[in-house]
Each structure stands twice: as structure tokens, then as C-alpha cells.
Design an enzyme around this catalytic site. Sequence first.
Site, PDB file in Angstrom:
ATOM      1  N   ARG A 119       6.138 -20.875   8.260  1.00  0.00           N
ATOM      2  CA  ARG A 119       7.013 -19.692   8.197  1.00  0.00           C
ATOM      3  C   ARG A 119       7.319 -19.247   6.768  1.00  0.00           C
ATOM      4  O   ARG A 119       8.288 -18.534   6.531  1.00  0.00           O
ATOM      5  CB  ARG A 119       8.315 -19.921   8.969  1.00  0.00           C
TER       6      ARG A 119
ATOM      7  N   HIS B 243      -9.624   4.011   3.858  1.00  0.00           N
ATOM      8  CA  HIS B 243      -9.759   2.896   4.788  1.00  0.00           C
ATOM      9  C   HIS B 243     -10.756   3.213   5.895  1.00  0.00           C
ATOM     10  O   HIS B 243     -11.506   2.330   6.341  1.00  0.00           O
ATOM     11  CB  HIS B 243      -8.403   2.550   5.400  1.00  0.00           C
TER      12      HIS B 243
ATOM     13  N   GLU C 179       8.095  -0.047   3.114  1.00  0.00           N
ATOM     14  CA  GLU C 179       7.408   1.207   3.426  1.00  0.00           C
ATOM     15  C   GLU C 179       8.017   1.949   4.614  1.00  0.00           C
ATOM     16  O   GLU C 179       7.330   2.320   5.567  1.00  0.00           O
ATOM     17  CB  GLU C 179       5.916   0.945   3.682  1.00  0.00           C
TER      18      GLU C 179
ATOM     19  N   LYS D 276       2.537  -6.756  -0.170  1.00  0.00           N
ATOM     20  CA  LYS D 276       1.738  -6.502   1.017  1.00  0.00           C
ATOM     21  C   LYS D 276       0.640  -7.564   1.105  1.00  0.00           C
ATOM     22  O   LYS D 276      -0.171  -7.696   0.183  1.00  0.00           O
ATOM     23  CB  LYS D 276       1.097  -5.115   0.964  1.00  0.00           C
TER      24      LYS D 276
ATOM     25  N   HIS E  31      -5.767   6.568   0.677  1.00  0.00           N
ATOM     26  CA  HIS E  31      -6.065   5.424   1.532  1.00  0.00           C
ATOM     27  C   HIS E  31      -6.312   5.814   2.986  1.00  0.00           C
ATOM     28  O   HIS E  31      -6.974   5.069   3.717  1.00  0.00           O
ATOM     29  CB  HIS E  31      -4.928   4.405   1.466  1.00  0.00           C
TER      30      HIS E  31
ATOM     31  N   HIS F 255     -13.113  -0.996  -2.469  1.00  0.00           N
ATOM     32  CA  HIS F 255     -11.864  -0.360  -2.044  1.00  0.00           C
ATOM     33  C   HIS F 255     -11.547   0.840  -2.934  1.00  0.00           C
ATOM     34  O   HIS F 255     -11.195   1.919  -2.439  1.00  0.00           O
ATOM     35  CB  HIS F 255     -10.719  -1.375  -2.114  1.00  0.00           C
TER      36      HIS F 255
ATOM     37  N   ARG G 151       7.688   4.623  -0.234  1.00  0.00           N
ATOM     38  CA  ARG G 151       6.569   3.766  -0.619  1.00  0.00           C
ATOM     39  C   ARG G 151       5.246   4.267  -0.051  1.00  0.00           C
ATOM     40  O   ARG G 151       4.173   3.949  -0.568  1.00  0.00           O
ATOM     41  CB  ARG G 151       6.817   2.317  -0.178  1.00  0.00           C
TER      42      ARG G 151
ATOM     43  N   GLU H 137      -6.881   3.163  -8.379  1.00  0.00           N
ATOM     44  CA  GLU H 137      -5.461   2.915  -8.157  1.00  0.00           C
ATOM     45  C   GLU H 137      -4.641   3.288  -9.393  1.00  0.00           C
ATOM     46  O   GLU H 137      -3.514   3.779  -9.282  1.00  0.00           O
ATOM     47  CB  GLU H 137      -5.232   1.443  -7.798  1.00  0.00           C
TER      48      GLU H 137
ATOM     49  N   LYS I  42       4.431   1.049 -10.093  1.00  0.00           N
ATOM     50  CA  LYS I  42       4.506   0.507  -8.736  1.00  0.00           C
ATOM     51  C   LYS I  42       5.846  -0.162  -8.495  1.00  0.00           C
ATOM     52  O   LYS I  42       6.410  -0.059  -7.402  1.00  0.00           O
ATOM     53  CB  LYS I  42       3.364  -0.472  -8.478  1.00  0.00           C
TER      54      LYS I  42
ATOM     55  N   ASN J 145       0.005   5.320  -0.683  1.00  0.00           N
ATOM     56  CA  ASN J 145      -1.159   5.416   0.192  1.00  0.00           C
ATOM     57  C   ASN J 145      -2.040   6.623  -0.118  1.00  0.00           C
ATOM     58  O   ASN J 145      -2.958   6.922   0.654  1.00  0.00           O
ATOM     59  CB  ASN J 145      -0.718   5.478   1.658  1.00  0.00           C
TER      60      ASN J 145
END
Length: 364
Positions: A121, A252, A237, A143, A248, A265, A241, A185, A227, A245
Site C-alpha cells: 500500500r 496517446h 488533475e 503520476k 496528449h 512519446h 492540471r 514536453e 510543472k 495534457n
Amino acid sequence: MKEVGIDLGTRSYRIITGSGLLDRAGELVAALPVGRKVLLVTNNTVGQIYAGRVADSLARAGLEVIPVEVPDGEQYKSLSSAELLYDRAFTAGLDRRSPVLALGGGVVGDLTGFVAATYMRGVPFVQLPTTLLAQVDSSVGGKVAVNHPRGKNIIGAFYQPALVISDTATLSTLPGRELQSGLAEVIKYGIIGDAVFFTWLEDNIQQVLALEPGALAHVVEQSCINKARVVEQDETEQGTRAMLNLGHTVGHAIEALAGYGRYTHGEAVAIGTAVAAQLGVDMGMLSREGADRITGLLRRAGLPITVPAELATPDIITAMYGDKKTVGGAITFIIPVAVGRAVIHPNTLEEHISRAIEAARVDN
């Protein structure tokens, strides 16, 4: 050595940047409230170059190192790879205070972070990013995820690291394509909220590509600052936030449809950013001049800006519906409205997206 702090209350941490920091990893990790056993995760490419140095540094600090390598490639950011790391951690007797270290790029960082977030956990997590993309983006913000065959980063969590150690000297061994990938980025930060940084990039992109140390140091530090500002406002997010993206949504989809590994990427995000800029023009939100500056800088950074001919527009849109940024069956786009400013545009119509994709099939 420079520091950027991310203020998230009890989850706050430091991003330390500078040249030669891998040799100081041991003292920096040992200073954290962690146990003595350390799981050091890397891939077989990065491991050959840097794992020995990091392991030696950790050992000098009195830490017991349990090394593990995963194969290199986006396709290995998977549940099966996570299971390998769980097995290694359990066999080595790692407990809830044992830190897990990610030495590598975004794939290693995302995978290792996912394991750190879920093993017992949650155990301490330290990022040692070795690519530009990881140093300016994926190692910062918490993330962590693995991919599913039907979507990128679908299985994951928000789990902040205890520390990020970015050794900018590692960028000197980075293949040119990977350096360019990271710049997608970097440029994104300028587009969504830092016009001054965007202009600096326009003026200094050749120095960055030439690996000029001062230019690289500025890129990494300023990107982390940008960032950090966003993450501090919206850690999980729920609102602003989502600006991160930009590019993206389409990016993606391209990665998944083309098969992970065909496009990096950053290359996919660059194409997605070009589509977002075109969408802004088509919807009357962005001037043609602004769009040309965006695509012009991407092109000068060596990044692609045209949608691949072999990927059909309906297939791209279908893949976008499987992305985690789709809410209630509606596609949300981040659209630049000027260099230095973007907006979150919910419920973007398919016809507008299709027109922008088709327009971005030609390098104007």
C-alpha cells in the site's frame, strides 16, 4: 546543484538538479526517513551505463542495494513487468520503509512508481531520471502507471516521490531522437503558460540540441518550475492540471494505434500539439501566426508535426474515446489560444477534431 520545491503539504518534496548528482545519490537517499534496503530498478540500456555508479554511491552510504532490470521499451510498462518487481521486492524482504528507486526514463519511472504506490500500500519512491523527457515531465508530479493494450497509462495512481534527483550530465549520453522527444514536453510548458520561456526556446533551441550545459540546465530547471506551479494548484488533475495534457489527447491515440515504440512519446505529443494548434485556428481561438510559431518551434526541435498517413482519422478518434481524459463520453481538448496561454475545451465536437487532424496531415 539547484533545487525546485513542490509544496503539497505532507507530500511535499524536492527536485534536485545538477551535473554529477548520480554519484551523490547515496547520501541524498540516506538522508530521507527510509529503511536500509533499497530496490534499484533500471532497464538493460541505462543499467549498463549508470547502475554501477548509483549502486556504489548507495553502498557507500550504508544502504543495501537490490538491483533489478526490466527490458527497455514502452511495451514493457505493463502489469507483467510490475509483477516481476513485486516478486523481487518480496523475495528481498522489503518492508514499508524500504525505498524503491527508478533509474531511467519515463517507462522505468512510471512502472517503478506504480509498484512503489501499490507494494504494501505504498513505500518510499525516489526518481533518478536519465532522459530529458523524464527530467522535465514524467518524474515530476506523481503520476505513475502501466499501460493496457487498449490504452496508455490506464492503470495507475497519483503517488508523489520522496525525492527527484536529476543529473543533467546523463543527457550527454542520450540519443538525439530521445533528446528531441523530451523537447516536446519542454515546448509544451511555453505554450500553455510561459511565453517568455517559449521565446527563449525559439532563440536558443540550437544550443539545447547541441547539449550546451548551460542551456540544458536552464531547460530542466525552468520546466520543473513550470510543472511545479501547475501540480501545486491541482495535484490530482481535477481542473487546471489538465493543461499539461496539451498534445496528449491525439498523441496517446497515435502511440496506441501505431504500436508502442514506433513513435516516441514526445514525437506523438508533438503531432498532437500540431493538431491542437490547428484546432485552435479552425475554431477561431488561435491566430495563424500563433499556430505557425508553435509548429515552427516543434519542427526546429526535430519533431514531427504531421499526422501519419497510415492512421485513419476515424480510428484516431475512436482511440481517443478510450483515453482517461474522456469524461462522460465527451472528448476534452487542451487548445492553445496564444503562445503562453491555453484553455481546457470540454465536449469538443468530432467534426472539428476530424478537420484538424486532416489539416495536420500536411506540413505547411
